[in-house]
Enzyme design. Structure first.
Site, PDB file in Angstrom:
ATOM      1  N   GLU A  21       0.819  -1.209   0.000  1.00  0.00           N
ATOM      2  CA  GLU A  21       0.000   0.000   0.000  1.00  0.00           C
ATOM      3  C   GLU A  21       0.859   1.268   0.000  1.00  0.00           C
ATOM      4  O   GLU A  21       0.350   2.358  -0.255  1.00  0.00           O
ATOM      5  CB  GLU A  21      -0.900   0.049   1.234  1.00  0.00           C
ATOM      6  CG  GLU A  21      -1.965  -1.027   1.268  1.00  0.00           C
ATOM      7  CD  GLU A  21      -2.809  -0.926   2.514  1.00  0.00           C
ATOM      8  OE1 GLU A  21      -3.984  -0.524   2.408  1.00  0.00           O
ATOM      9  OE2 GLU A  21      -2.287  -1.245   3.611  1.00  0.00           O
ATOM     10  N   TYR A  53     -17.366  26.176   0.501  1.00  0.00           N
ATOM     11  CA  TYR A  53     -17.124  24.729   0.439  1.00  0.00           C
ATOM     12  C   TYR A  53     -16.105  24.344  -0.612  1.00  0.00           C
ATOM     13  O   TYR A  53     -15.438  23.327  -0.469  1.00  0.00           O
ATOM     14  CB  TYR A  53     -18.431  23.940   0.278  1.00  0.00           C
ATOM     15  CG  TYR A  53     -19.346  24.404  -0.827  1.00  0.00           C
ATOM     16  CD1 TYR A  53     -19.110  24.070  -2.151  1.00  0.00           C
ATOM     17  CD2 TYR A  53     -20.475  25.151  -0.530  1.00  0.00           C
ATOM     18  CE1 TYR A  53     -19.965  24.480  -3.155  1.00  0.00           C
ATOM     19  CE2 TYR A  53     -21.342  25.564  -1.522  1.00  0.00           C
ATOM     20  CZ  TYR A  53     -21.075  25.222  -2.845  1.00  0.00           C
ATOM     21  OH  TYR A  53     -21.924  25.629  -3.831  1.00  0.00           O
ATOM     22  N   GLU A  73      -7.948   6.506  10.373  1.00  0.00           N
ATOM     23  CA  GLU A  73      -8.293   7.285  11.561  1.00  0.00           C
ATOM     24  C   GLU A  73      -7.346   8.472  11.756  1.00  0.00           C
ATOM     25  O   GLU A  73      -7.777   9.581  12.091  1.00  0.00           O
ATOM     26  CB  GLU A  73      -8.268   6.387  12.805  1.00  0.00           C
ATOM     27  CG  GLU A  73      -9.327   5.308  12.814  1.00  0.00           C
ATOM     28  CD  GLU A  73      -8.952   4.019  12.073  1.00  0.00           C
ATOM     29  OE1 GLU A  73      -9.640   3.006  12.277  1.00  0.00           O
ATOM     30  OE2 GLU A  73      -7.981   4.013  11.282  1.00  0.00           O
ATOM     31  N   LYS A  98     -12.523   3.706   1.781  1.00  0.00           N
ATOM     32  CA  LYS A  98     -11.363   3.152   1.078  1.00  0.00           C
ATOM     33  C   LYS A  98     -11.872   1.985   0.220  1.00  0.00           C
ATOM     34  O   LYS A  98     -12.154   0.908   0.728  1.00  0.00           O
ATOM     35  CB  LYS A  98     -10.313   2.673   2.090  1.00  0.00           C
ATOM     36  CG  LYS A  98      -8.980   2.307   1.489  1.00  0.00           C
ATOM     37  CD  LYS A  98      -7.974   2.007   2.596  1.00  0.00           C
ATOM     38  CE  LYS A  98      -6.595   1.717   2.068  1.00  0.00           C
ATOM     39  NZ  LYS A  98      -5.651   1.398   3.150  1.00  0.00           N
TER      40      LYS A  98
END
Length: 117
Positions: A21, A53, A73, A98
């Site tokens: 990864e 935004y 996280e 993901k």
């Protein structure tokens, strides 16, 4: 108060625990909810009286470009901290998706929130 939603924001970042990864970026999909005082903008119809935004989305994409976290996280925490530091929002909720990381699931996601202190 009101809410601003940004859904499906594509953010490329280096993220993951495993060596495979860490060799290329991964495209994450973020859903952002901002708790914002919208009263002034409702009266003025002026973008200066609300949270832009487009600038929030740009800021989050930039966080992704420079991040090298292993965990969703930790990445989410950084995103929330940067938004809270740079924009007039009372709180933020981030859902990070993901895709295609598990062979038998389309997506994995985490959701977290932080408030302005």
């Amino acid at each position: 108060m009101g809410k601003i939603y940004i859904t499906g924001l594509e953010v490329d970042t280096l993220i993951g625990v495993y060596d495979w990864e860490r060799v290329q970026t991964t495209q994450l999909l973020l859903d952002i909810t901002l708790d914002v005082d919208l009263r002034a903008a409702m009266q003025s119809d002026d973008v200066a009286d609300t949270v832009d935004y487009a600038k929030v989305a740009e800021c989050i994409v930039e966080v992704g470009k420079v991040s090298t976290f292993e965990l969703l996280e930790a990445f989410g925490s950084r995103v929330m901290d940067v938004v809270l530091e740079n924009f007039a929002v009372a709180s933020i909720t981030v859902k990070i998706v993901k895709p295609n990381i598990l062979p038998n699931a389309k997506t994995v996601a985490v959701e977290m929130s932080k408030e302005q202190v």
